[in-house]
Design an enzyme around this catalytic site. Structure first.
Site, PDB file in Angstrom:
ATOM      1  CG  HIS A 166      -4.940  -3.195   2.006  1.00 44.04           C
ATOM      2  ND1 HIS A 166      -3.753  -2.964   2.767  1.00 44.04           N
ATOM      3  CD2 HIS A 166      -5.102  -2.080   1.577  1.00 44.04           C
ATOM      4  CE1 HIS A 166      -3.373  -1.577   2.830  1.00 44.04           C
ATOM      5  NE2 HIS A 166      -4.373  -1.202   2.039  1.00 44.04           N
ATOM      6  CD  GLU A 202      -2.592  -6.150   4.243  1.00 40.32           C
ATOM      7  OE1 GLU A 202      -2.725  -4.915   4.626  1.00 40.32           O
ATOM      8  OE2 GLU A 202      -2.420  -6.643   3.216  1.00 40.32           O
ATOM      9  CB  CYS A 224      -0.973  -0.035   0.901  1.00 37.44           C
ATOM     10  SG  CYS A 224      -2.368   1.279   1.118  1.00 37.44           S
ATOM     11  NE  ARG A 256     -11.096   4.206  11.401  1.00 37.63           N
ATOM     12  CZ  ARG A 256     -10.822   2.790  11.067  1.00 37.63           C
ATOM     13  NH1 ARG A 256     -11.078   2.100  11.728  1.00 37.63           N
ATOM     14  NH2 ARG A 256     -10.090   2.791   9.891  1.00 37.63           N
TER      15      ARG A 256
END
Length: 305
Positions: free
Chosen positions: A233, A235, A142, A247
Protein backbone atom coordinates in the site's frame (compact mmCIF):
# COMPACT_ATOMS: atom_id res chain seq x y z
CA UNK A 1 -1.55 20.25 -15.39
CA UNK A 2 -4.54 19.44 -13.18
CA UNK A 3 -6.58 16.34 -12.49
CA UNK A 4 -10.29 16.43 -13.31
CA UNK A 5 -12.45 14.74 -10.72
CA UNK A 6 -16.26 14.68 -10.33
CA UNK A 7 -17.65 18.15 -9.62
CA UNK A 8 -18.04 18.93 -5.88
CA UNK A 9 -16.19 15.76 -4.77
CA UNK A 10 -15.19 16.33 -1.11
CA UNK A 11 -11.65 15.16 -1.85
CA UNK A 12 -11.11 18.33 -3.91
CA UNK A 13 -10.59 20.51 -0.82
CA UNK A 14 -7.98 18.15 0.60
CA UNK A 15 -6.14 17.92 -2.70
CA UNK A 16 -6.17 21.68 -3.24
CA UNK A 17 -4.84 22.29 0.28
CA UNK A 18 -1.90 20.01 -0.60
CA UNK A 19 -1.13 21.90 -3.79
CA UNK A 20 -2.67 19.43 -6.22
CA UNK A 21 -4.28 21.27 -9.15
CA UNK A 22 -7.94 20.28 -9.50
CA UNK A 23 -10.14 21.07 -12.51
CA UNK A 24 -13.92 20.94 -12.78
CA UNK A 25 -15.85 19.72 -15.83
CA UNK A 26 -16.63 23.14 -17.28
CA UNK A 27 -12.99 24.21 -17.25
CA UNK A 28 -11.85 20.86 -18.64
CA UNK A 29 -14.24 21.23 -21.58
CA UNK A 30 -12.33 24.33 -22.72
CA UNK A 31 -8.99 22.50 -22.88
CA UNK A 32 -7.99 21.64 -26.46
CA UNK A 33 -5.99 18.53 -25.55
CA UNK A 34 -6.68 14.84 -25.11
CA UNK A 35 -6.49 14.18 -21.36
CA UNK A 36 -5.55 10.74 -20.12
CA UNK A 37 -8.57 8.72 -19.03
CA UNK A 38 -7.89 6.96 -15.73
CA UNK A 39 -10.46 4.83 -13.93
CA UNK A 40 -10.43 3.89 -10.24
CA UNK A 41 -12.46 0.84 -9.20
CA UNK A 42 -12.82 1.58 -5.50
CA UNK A 43 -13.62 -1.57 -3.50
CA UNK A 44 -12.72 -0.13 -0.10
CA UNK A 45 -15.43 0.65 2.48
CA UNK A 46 -14.20 4.20 3.19
CA UNK A 47 -14.64 5.47 -0.37
CA UNK A 48 -13.75 9.10 0.35
CA UNK A 49 -10.45 8.30 2.04
CA UNK A 50 -9.36 5.85 -0.64
CA UNK A 51 -10.31 8.08 -3.57
CA UNK A 52 -8.36 10.93 -1.97
CA UNK A 53 -5.26 8.78 -1.54
CA UNK A 54 -5.21 7.72 -5.19
CA UNK A 55 -6.26 11.11 -6.58
CA UNK A 56 -3.40 12.70 -4.65
CA UNK A 57 -0.90 10.51 -6.52
CA UNK A 58 -2.56 10.53 -9.92
CA UNK A 59 -3.07 14.30 -9.77
CA UNK A 60 0.61 15.06 -9.21
CA UNK A 61 1.47 14.45 -12.86
CA UNK A 62 2.23 17.36 -15.23
CA UNK A 63 -0.30 15.81 -17.65
CA UNK A 64 -4.03 16.45 -17.62
CA UNK A 65 -5.92 13.46 -16.28
CA UNK A 66 -9.65 12.75 -16.15
CA UNK A 67 -10.32 10.50 -13.15
CA UNK A 68 -13.48 8.39 -13.24
CA UNK A 69 -14.56 6.81 -9.96
CA UNK A 70 -16.08 3.36 -10.45
CA UNK A 71 -17.87 0.92 -8.15
CA UNK A 72 -19.11 -2.60 -8.61
CA UNK A 73 -22.78 -2.78 -9.58
CA UNK A 74 -23.62 -5.90 -7.59
CA UNK A 75 -22.82 -4.59 -4.12
CA UNK A 76 -24.48 -2.25 -1.64
CA UNK A 77 -22.01 -0.26 0.46
CA UNK A 78 -22.46 -0.29 4.24
CA UNK A 79 -20.08 2.59 4.88
CA UNK A 80 -20.86 5.08 2.09
CA UNK A 81 -24.29 6.51 1.41
CA UNK A 82 -26.07 5.68 -1.82
CA UNK A 83 -26.50 9.42 -2.41
CA UNK A 84 -22.71 9.90 -2.29
CA UNK A 85 -22.13 6.98 -4.63
CA UNK A 86 -24.74 8.17 -7.13
CA UNK A 87 -23.26 11.69 -7.05
CA UNK A 88 -19.63 10.80 -7.64
CA UNK A 89 -19.37 7.20 -8.85
CA UNK A 90 -20.27 5.30 -11.98
CA UNK A 91 -21.15 1.63 -11.76
CA UNK A 92 -19.06 -0.71 -13.87
CA UNK A 93 -22.15 -1.39 -15.99
CA UNK A 94 -22.19 2.32 -16.83
CA UNK A 95 -18.54 2.40 -17.97
CA UNK A 96 -18.12 -1.04 -19.52
CA UNK A 97 -18.40 0.33 -23.07
CA UNK A 98 -15.72 2.95 -22.42
CA UNK A 99 -11.98 2.76 -23.02
CA UNK A 100 -9.40 3.88 -20.44
CA UNK A 101 -5.70 4.68 -20.72
CA UNK A 102 -5.16 3.47 -17.16
CA UNK A 103 -7.26 1.66 -14.59
CA UNK A 104 -6.64 1.01 -10.88
CA UNK A 105 -8.37 -1.78 -8.95
CA UNK A 106 -8.07 -1.30 -5.18
CA UNK A 107 -7.98 -3.74 -2.31
CA UNK A 108 -11.15 -4.92 -0.57
CA UNK A 109 -11.98 -6.00 3.01
CA UNK A 110 -12.60 -9.63 2.02
CA UNK A 111 -9.10 -11.01 2.50
CA UNK A 112 -10.19 -14.02 4.54
CA UNK A 113 -12.85 -15.21 2.09
CA UNK A 114 -12.26 -17.59 -0.83
CA UNK A 115 -12.46 -15.58 -4.04
CA UNK A 116 -15.48 -17.50 -5.29
CA UNK A 117 -17.45 -16.67 -2.12
CA UNK A 118 -17.11 -12.90 -2.53
CA UNK A 119 -20.57 -11.60 -3.37
CA UNK A 120 -19.44 -9.63 -6.41
CA UNK A 121 -16.91 -12.19 -7.67
CA UNK A 122 -18.78 -12.86 -10.93
CA UNK A 123 -18.70 -9.15 -11.70
CA UNK A 124 -15.01 -9.00 -10.77
CA UNK A 125 -14.32 -11.75 -13.30
CA UNK A 126 -16.02 -9.69 -15.98
CA UNK A 127 -14.13 -6.55 -14.97
CA UNK A 128 -10.75 -8.29 -14.99
CA UNK A 129 -11.40 -9.74 -18.45
CA UNK A 130 -12.68 -6.34 -19.61
CA UNK A 131 -9.38 -4.67 -18.67
CA UNK A 132 -7.68 -6.77 -21.35
CA UNK A 133 -9.75 -5.20 -24.12
CA UNK A 134 -10.76 -1.78 -22.80
CA UNK A 135 -7.75 -0.61 -20.78
CA UNK A 136 -4.26 0.25 -22.02
CA UNK A 137 -2.62 -0.54 -18.65
CA UNK A 138 -4.02 -1.72 -15.31
CA UNK A 139 -2.64 -1.55 -11.78
CA UNK A 140 -4.13 -4.06 -9.35
CA UNK A 141 -3.66 -3.27 -5.63
CA UNK A 142 -3.68 -5.61 -2.57
CA UNK A 143 -6.78 -7.87 -2.74
CA UNK A 144 -7.31 -6.66 -6.30
CA UNK A 145 -3.80 -7.92 -7.12
CA UNK A 146 -4.40 -11.26 -5.40
CA UNK A 147 -7.67 -11.69 -7.29
CA UNK A 148 -6.10 -10.86 -10.66
CA UNK A 149 -3.10 -13.13 -10.06
CA UNK A 150 -5.50 -15.93 -9.17
CA UNK A 151 -7.71 -15.31 -12.21
CA UNK A 152 -5.09 -14.68 -14.89
CA UNK A 153 -2.27 -16.91 -13.68
CA UNK A 154 -3.74 -19.43 -11.26
CA UNK A 155 -1.46 -18.08 -8.53
CA UNK A 156 -2.16 -19.60 -5.13
CA UNK A 157 -2.37 -17.55 -1.97
CA UNK A 158 -2.05 -18.81 1.58
CA UNK A 159 -2.68 -17.39 5.02
CA UNK A 160 0.51 -16.38 6.83
CA UNK A 161 1.11 -17.43 10.47
CA UNK A 162 0.57 -13.81 11.52
CA UNK A 163 -0.61 -10.65 9.84
CA UNK A 164 2.06 -8.60 8.05
CA UNK A 165 1.29 -5.19 9.52
CA UNK A 166 3.54 -2.15 9.46
CA UNK A 167 6.12 -0.40 7.31
CA UNK A 168 8.71 -2.84 5.97
CA UNK A 169 11.94 -2.38 4.09
CA UNK A 170 11.86 -4.04 0.68
CA UNK A 171 14.39 -4.71 -2.05
CA UNK A 172 14.22 -3.97 -5.75
CA UNK A 173 14.53 -7.06 -7.91
CA UNK A 174 13.98 -5.31 -11.23
CA UNK A 175 15.52 -1.83 -10.85
CA UNK A 176 15.89 -1.39 -14.63
CA UNK A 177 12.15 -1.50 -15.24
CA UNK A 178 10.53 1.86 -16.14
CA UNK A 179 8.00 1.38 -13.33
CA UNK A 180 10.75 1.82 -10.72
CA UNK A 181 12.75 4.72 -12.16
CA UNK A 182 14.09 6.84 -9.31
CA UNK A 183 13.41 4.26 -6.58
CA UNK A 184 15.99 3.81 -3.86
CA UNK A 185 17.44 0.32 -3.42
CA UNK A 186 15.47 -0.51 -0.27
CA UNK A 187 12.20 1.45 -0.06
CA UNK A 188 10.00 1.40 3.02
CA UNK A 189 6.48 0.28 2.08
CA UNK A 190 3.28 0.01 4.19
CA UNK A 191 1.88 -3.51 4.48
CA UNK A 192 -1.42 -4.75 5.88
CA UNK A 193 -2.38 -8.27 4.85
CA UNK A 194 -2.95 -11.76 6.17
CA UNK A 195 -2.14 -13.57 2.93
CA UNK A 196 0.90 -14.14 0.77
CA UNK A 197 1.32 -15.58 -2.71
CA UNK A 198 2.91 -19.00 -3.13
CA UNK A 199 6.02 -18.22 -5.17
CA UNK A 200 6.01 -21.66 -6.76
CA UNK A 201 2.65 -20.85 -8.38
CA UNK A 202 3.69 -17.60 -10.06
CA UNK A 203 4.89 -19.04 -13.35
CA UNK A 204 7.23 -17.68 -16.00
CA UNK A 205 4.85 -14.96 -17.23
CA UNK A 206 5.25 -12.95 -14.04
CA UNK A 207 8.33 -10.99 -13.00
CA UNK A 208 8.87 -9.95 -9.38
CA UNK A 209 9.92 -6.27 -9.20
CA UNK A 210 9.85 -5.55 -5.45
CA UNK A 211 10.30 -8.23 -2.80
CA UNK A 212 10.74 -8.93 0.90
CA UNK A 213 12.23 -12.24 2.03
CA UNK A 214 10.23 -12.32 5.26
CA UNK A 215 6.74 -11.11 4.33
CA UNK A 216 6.64 -12.03 0.66
CA UNK A 217 6.30 -10.58 -2.81
CA UNK A 218 5.37 -6.90 -3.03
CA UNK A 219 5.05 -6.03 -6.72
CA UNK A 220 5.02 -8.00 -9.97
CA UNK A 221 4.81 -7.21 -13.66
CA UNK A 222 2.75 -9.25 -16.09
CA UNK A 223 4.75 -10.26 -19.16
CA UNK A 224 1.76 -11.22 -21.31
CA UNK A 225 -0.74 -8.47 -20.53
CA UNK A 226 -0.30 -4.77 -19.64
CA UNK A 227 -0.68 -5.02 -15.88
CA UNK A 228 1.12 -4.46 -12.59
CA UNK A 229 0.27 -6.22 -9.34
CA UNK A 230 1.05 -4.27 -6.14
CA UNK A 231 0.28 -6.37 -3.07
CA UNK A 232 1.05 -3.61 -0.55
CA UNK A 233 0.00 0.00 0.00
CA UNK A 234 2.23 2.83 -1.17
CA UNK A 235 -0.95 4.93 -1.55
CA UNK A 236 -1.56 4.95 2.23
CA UNK A 237 -1.38 8.21 4.15
CA UNK A 238 0.43 8.46 7.48
CA UNK A 239 -2.70 7.58 9.48
CA UNK A 240 -3.95 4.55 7.52
CA UNK A 241 -2.14 1.87 9.51
CA UNK A 242 -2.53 3.77 12.79
CA UNK A 243 -6.30 4.05 12.35
CA UNK A 244 -6.52 0.36 11.50
CA UNK A 245 -4.59 -0.48 14.65
CA UNK A 246 -6.78 1.75 16.84
CA UNK A 247 -9.90 0.22 15.29
CA UNK A 248 -8.68 -3.28 16.18
CA UNK A 249 -7.84 -2.24 19.74
CA UNK A 250 -11.33 -0.75 20.23
CA UNK A 251 -12.81 -3.98 18.88
CA UNK A 252 -10.91 -5.94 21.54
CA UNK A 253 -8.57 -7.64 19.09
CA UNK A 254 -5.07 -8.58 20.19
CA UNK A 255 -3.38 -6.75 17.32
CA UNK A 256 0.21 -5.60 17.94
CA UNK A 257 1.17 -2.07 16.87
CA UNK A 258 2.24 -1.70 13.23
CA UNK A 259 5.95 -2.44 12.81
CA UNK A 260 8.17 0.61 12.13
CA UNK A 261 5.26 3.05 12.05
CA UNK A 262 5.21 4.98 15.32
CA UNK A 263 8.39 6.89 16.27
CA UNK A 264 10.26 4.81 18.90
CA UNK A 265 7.24 2.50 19.02
CA UNK A 266 5.23 5.12 20.92
CA UNK A 267 1.61 4.76 19.78
CA UNK A 268 0.74 8.18 21.28
CA UNK A 269 3.01 9.96 18.77
CA UNK A 270 1.73 10.91 15.32
CA UNK A 271 3.27 8.59 12.68
CA UNK A 272 5.51 9.95 9.96
CA UNK A 273 5.02 9.18 6.28
CA UNK A 274 8.35 7.66 5.15
CA UNK A 275 7.13 6.24 1.83
CA UNK A 276 5.47 9.27 0.21
CA UNK A 277 8.24 9.90 -2.33
CA UNK A 278 8.15 6.30 -3.58
CA UNK A 279 4.37 6.42 -3.86
CA UNK A 280 4.65 9.47 -6.11
CA UNK A 281 7.46 7.89 -8.11
CA UNK A 282 5.46 4.74 -8.79
CA UNK A 283 2.41 6.59 -10.04
CA UNK A 284 4.39 9.16 -12.01
CA UNK A 285 6.31 6.35 -13.70
CA UNK A 286 3.06 4.51 -14.41
CA UNK A 287 1.30 7.53 -15.90
CA UNK A 288 4.40 8.55 -17.87
CA UNK A 289 4.67 5.09 -19.41
CA UNK A 290 0.96 5.11 -20.24
CA UNK A 291 1.26 8.54 -21.85
CA UNK A 292 4.15 7.43 -24.04
CA UNK A 293 2.53 4.20 -25.22
CA UNK A 294 -1.25 4.68 -25.31
CA UNK A 295 -2.95 5.37 -28.68
CA UNK A 296 -4.10 8.94 -29.29
CA UNK A 297 -7.48 7.63 -30.42
CA UNK A 298 -9.15 6.10 -27.38
CA UNK A 299 -11.14 3.69 -29.52
CA UNK A 300 -7.88 2.00 -30.59
CA UNK A 301 -7.13 0.85 -27.06
CA UNK A 302 -7.28 -2.93 -26.93
CA UNK A 303 -6.86 -3.38 -30.68
CA UNK A 304 -4.00 -5.55 -31.87
CA UNK A 305 -2.00 -4.05 -34.77
Amino acid sequence: MPIRIPDHLPAAKTLQSEGVMVMDSSRAARQDIRPLQIGLLNLMPNKERTETQFARLIGATPLQVDLTLVRVSDHKSKNTSEEYLKSFYSTWEEVRERKFDGFVVTGAPVANMPFEEVKYWSEMLEIMDWTETNVHHTMFICWGAQAALHHFHGARRYRMPSKAFGVFRHKLVGPQTPWLHGFSDSPMIPVSRYNDIDRTSLGENLEVLIDNDDIGVCMLEDKVRPALYMLNHLEYDNRSLADEYERDVKAGLDTPPPVNLFPHGDTTVEPENRWRSHAHLLFQNWINEIYQTTPYELERIGLRD
